[in-house]
Design a protein around this motif. Structure first.
Motif, PDB file in Angstrom:
ATOM      1  N   PRO A   3     -89.743 -63.058  28.231  1.00 35.53           N
ATOM      2  CA  PRO A   3     -88.389 -64.048  28.206  1.00 35.53           C
ATOM      3  C   PRO A   3     -88.673 -65.913  27.806  1.00 35.53           C
ATOM      4  CG  PRO A   3     -88.806 -63.464  30.390  1.00 35.53           C
ATOM      5  CD  PRO A   3     -90.158 -63.170  29.401  1.00 35.53           C
ATOM      6  N   ASN A   4     -87.607 -65.836  26.801  1.00 31.82           N
ATOM      7  CA  ASN A   4     -87.380 -66.985  26.392  1.00 31.82           C
ATOM      8  C   ASN A   4     -87.008 -68.139  27.576  1.00 31.82           C
ATOM      9  OD1 ASN A   4     -87.543 -69.879  24.275  1.00 31.82           O
ATOM     10  ND2 ASN A   4     -85.718 -68.665  22.979  1.00 31.82           N
ATOM     11  N   ARG A   5     -88.152 -68.439  28.125  1.00 31.31           N
ATOM     12  CA  ARG A   5     -87.414 -70.063  29.257  1.00 31.31           C
ATOM     13  C   ARG A   5     -87.166 -71.361  28.705  1.00 31.31           C
ATOM     14  NH1 ARG A   5     -88.221 -66.066  32.770  1.00 31.31           N
ATOM     15  NH2 ARG A   5     -90.759 -65.440  33.119  1.00 31.31           N
ATOM     16  N   ASP A   6     -87.448 -71.579  27.187  1.00 26.99           N
ATOM     17  CA  ASP A   6     -86.618 -73.072  26.520  1.00 26.99           C
ATOM     18  C   ASP A   6     -84.943 -72.500  25.611  1.00 26.99           C
ATOM     19  OD1 ASP A   6     -88.205 -74.339  27.241  1.00 26.99           O
ATOM     20  OD2 ASP A   6     -89.720 -73.632  25.687  1.00 26.99           O
ATOM     21  N   LYS A   7     -84.356 -71.487  26.327  1.00 28.56           N
ATOM     22  CA  LYS A   7     -83.008 -71.267  25.639  1.00 28.56           C
ATOM     23  C   LYS A   7     -82.108 -71.837  26.176  1.00 28.56           C
ATOM     24  CE  LYS A   7     -80.245 -66.844  24.883  1.00 28.56           C
ATOM     25  NZ  LYS A   7     -80.091 -65.572  24.911  1.00 28.56           N
ATOM     26  N   PHE A  15     -86.330 -63.309  23.862  1.00 33.26           N
ATOM     27  CA  PHE A  15     -87.300 -62.688  23.856  1.00 33.26           C
ATOM     28  C   PHE A  15     -88.281 -64.068  22.629  1.00 33.26           C
ATOM     29  CE2 PHE A  15     -85.724 -59.800  26.434  1.00 33.26           C
ATOM     30  CZ  PHE A  15     -85.885 -59.253  27.726  1.00 33.26           C
ATOM     31  N   ARG A  16     -89.515 -63.620  23.121  1.00 34.47           N
ATOM     32  CA  ARG A  16     -90.540 -64.160  22.323  1.00 34.47           C
ATOM     33  C   ARG A  16     -91.778 -63.370  21.925  1.00 34.47           C
ATOM     34  NH1 ARG A  16     -91.544 -69.895  23.546  1.00 34.47           N
ATOM     35  NH2 ARG A  16     -92.457 -70.178  20.912  1.00 34.47           N
ATOM     36  N   ILE A  17     -91.871 -62.997  20.994  1.00 34.58           N
ATOM     37  CA  ILE A  17     -93.357 -61.836  21.110  1.00 34.58           C
ATOM     38  C   ILE A  17     -94.310 -62.816  20.208  1.00 34.58           C
ATOM     39  CG2 ILE A  17     -93.705 -59.676  19.559  1.00 34.58           C
ATOM     40  CD1 ILE A  17     -91.364 -59.336  19.269  1.00 34.58           C
ATOM     41  N   GLY A  25     -93.107 -62.894  16.633  1.00 36.55           N
ATOM     42  CA  GLY A  25     -91.544 -62.274  16.240  1.00 36.55           C
ATOM     43  C   GLY A  25     -90.340 -62.677  17.732  1.00 36.55           C
ATOM     44  N   SER A  26     -89.187 -62.011  17.688  1.00 35.19           N
ATOM     45  CA  SER A  26     -87.983 -62.171  18.701  1.00 35.19           C
ATOM     46  C   SER A  26     -86.969 -61.501  18.872  1.00 35.19           C
ATOM     47  CB  SER A  26     -87.087 -63.303  18.176  1.00 35.19           C
ATOM     48  OG  SER A  26     -87.043 -63.282  16.759  1.00 35.19           O
ATOM     49  N   GLY A  27     -86.770 -60.978  20.683  1.00 36.90           N
ATOM     50  CA  GLY A  27     -86.034 -60.609  20.611  1.00 36.90           C
ATOM     51  C   GLY A  27     -84.532 -61.132  21.061  1.00 36.90           C
ATOM     52  N   ARG A  28     -83.711 -59.986  20.826  1.00 37.82           N
ATOM     53  CA  ARG A  28     -82.423 -60.360  21.303  1.00 37.82           C
ATOM     54  C   ARG A  28     -81.930 -59.351  22.174  1.00 37.82           C
ATOM     55  NH1 ARG A  28     -83.298 -64.258  17.882  1.00 37.82           N
ATOM     56  NH2 ARG A  28     -81.679 -65.476  17.086  1.00 37.82           N
ATOM     57  N   SER A  34     -71.625 -47.084  21.261  1.00 38.88           N
ATOM     58  CA  SER A  34     -70.763 -46.217  21.382  1.00 38.88           C
ATOM     59  C   SER A  34     -71.489 -45.834  23.107  1.00 38.88           C
ATOM     60  CB  SER A  34     -71.736 -45.142  21.206  1.00 38.88           C
ATOM     61  OG  SER A  34     -73.397 -45.275  20.913  1.00 38.88           O
ATOM     62  N   ARG A  35     -72.559 -46.595  23.915  1.00 37.56           N
ATOM     63  CA  ARG A  35     -72.338 -46.397  24.713  1.00 37.56           C
ATOM     64  C   ARG A  35     -71.880 -47.552  25.797  1.00 37.56           C
ATOM     65  NH1 ARG A  35     -76.924 -42.495  23.205  1.00 37.56           N
ATOM     66  NH2 ARG A  35     -76.902 -40.013  23.168  1.00 37.56           N
ATOM     67  N   ALA A  36     -71.957 -48.477  24.912  1.00 37.07           N
ATOM     68  CA  ALA A  36     -72.085 -49.574  26.472  1.00 37.07           C
ATOM     69  C   ALA A  36     -73.170 -50.259  26.356  1.00 37.07           C
ATOM     70  CB  ALA A  36     -70.499 -49.790  26.848  1.00 37.07           C
ATOM     71  N   THR A  37     -74.790 -49.877  26.039  1.00 32.42           N
ATOM     72  CA  THR A  37     -75.427 -50.495  27.153  1.00 32.42           C
ATOM     73  C   THR A  37     -75.881 -51.265  26.657  1.00 32.42           C
ATOM     74  OG1 THR A  37     -76.884 -48.396  25.712  1.00 32.42           O
ATOM     75  CG2 THR A  37     -75.699 -47.921  28.198  1.00 32.42           C
ATOM     76  N   ASP A  38     -77.840 -51.715  27.161  1.00 36.90           N
ATOM     77  CA  ASP A  38     -77.541 -52.979  26.348  1.00 36.90           C
ATOM     78  C   ASP A  38     -78.929 -52.200  26.226  1.00 36.90           C
ATOM     79  OD1 ASP A  38     -75.922 -54.522  26.999  1.00 36.90           O
ATOM     80  OD2 ASP A  38     -76.984 -55.812  28.953  1.00 36.90           O
ATOM     81  N   TYR A  39     -80.043 -53.094  24.564  1.00 34.69           N
ATOM     82  CA  TYR A  39     -80.137 -52.283  24.168  1.00 34.69           C
ATOM     83  C   TYR A  39     -81.307 -53.706  23.358  1.00 34.69           C
ATOM     84  CZ  TYR A  39     -78.539 -53.087  19.714  1.00 34.69           C
ATOM     85  OH  TYR A  39     -77.094 -53.364  18.275  1.00 34.69           O
ATOM     86  N   VAL A  40     -82.750 -54.561  22.833  1.00 34.16           N
ATOM     87  CA  VAL A  40     -83.543 -55.128  22.377  1.00 34.16           C
ATOM     88  C   VAL A  40     -83.118 -55.620  21.047  1.00 34.16           C
ATOM     89  CG1 VAL A  40     -85.076 -57.050  22.629  1.00 34.16           C
ATOM     90  CG2 VAL A  40     -84.490 -56.007  24.643  1.00 34.16           C
TER      91      VAL A  40
END
Length: 78
Positions: A3-7, A15-17, A25-28, A34-40
């Motif tokens: 997790p990006n604690r400095d966000k 996220f930071r990779i 890399g990074s992740g958002r 279509s399913r209203a589910t979260d993904y990164v």
């Protein structure tokens, strides 16, 4: 992937990779249409990748034996 604690705010990545101490890399966190589910949504770039940027989506799924798991779908980047 940590997790990006400095966000602060909505712009920085969630996220930071890292690999071998090098940030690659990074992740958002995004919500699927279509399913209203979260993904990164992942973005990876490092000298070892030949200067190319790689993108992929990481989401939750049911794995073997009904156990929760994750799936990774690559997204071509031109």
């Amino acid at each position: 992937m940590v997790p990006n604690r400095d966000k602060s705010g909505d712009t920085p990545a969630d996220f930071r990779i890292f690999t071998e101490g090098l940030e690659v890399g990074s992740g958002r966190i995004l919500c699927g249409d279509s399913r209203a589910t979260d993904y990164v949504s992942l973005s990876l770039a490092a000298p070892g990748l030949g200067g190319r940027r790689l993108s992929a989506d990481l989401g939750r799924t049911v794995g073997l034996g009904g156990e929760p798991g994750f799936f990774l779908v690559g997204n071509p980047v031109d």
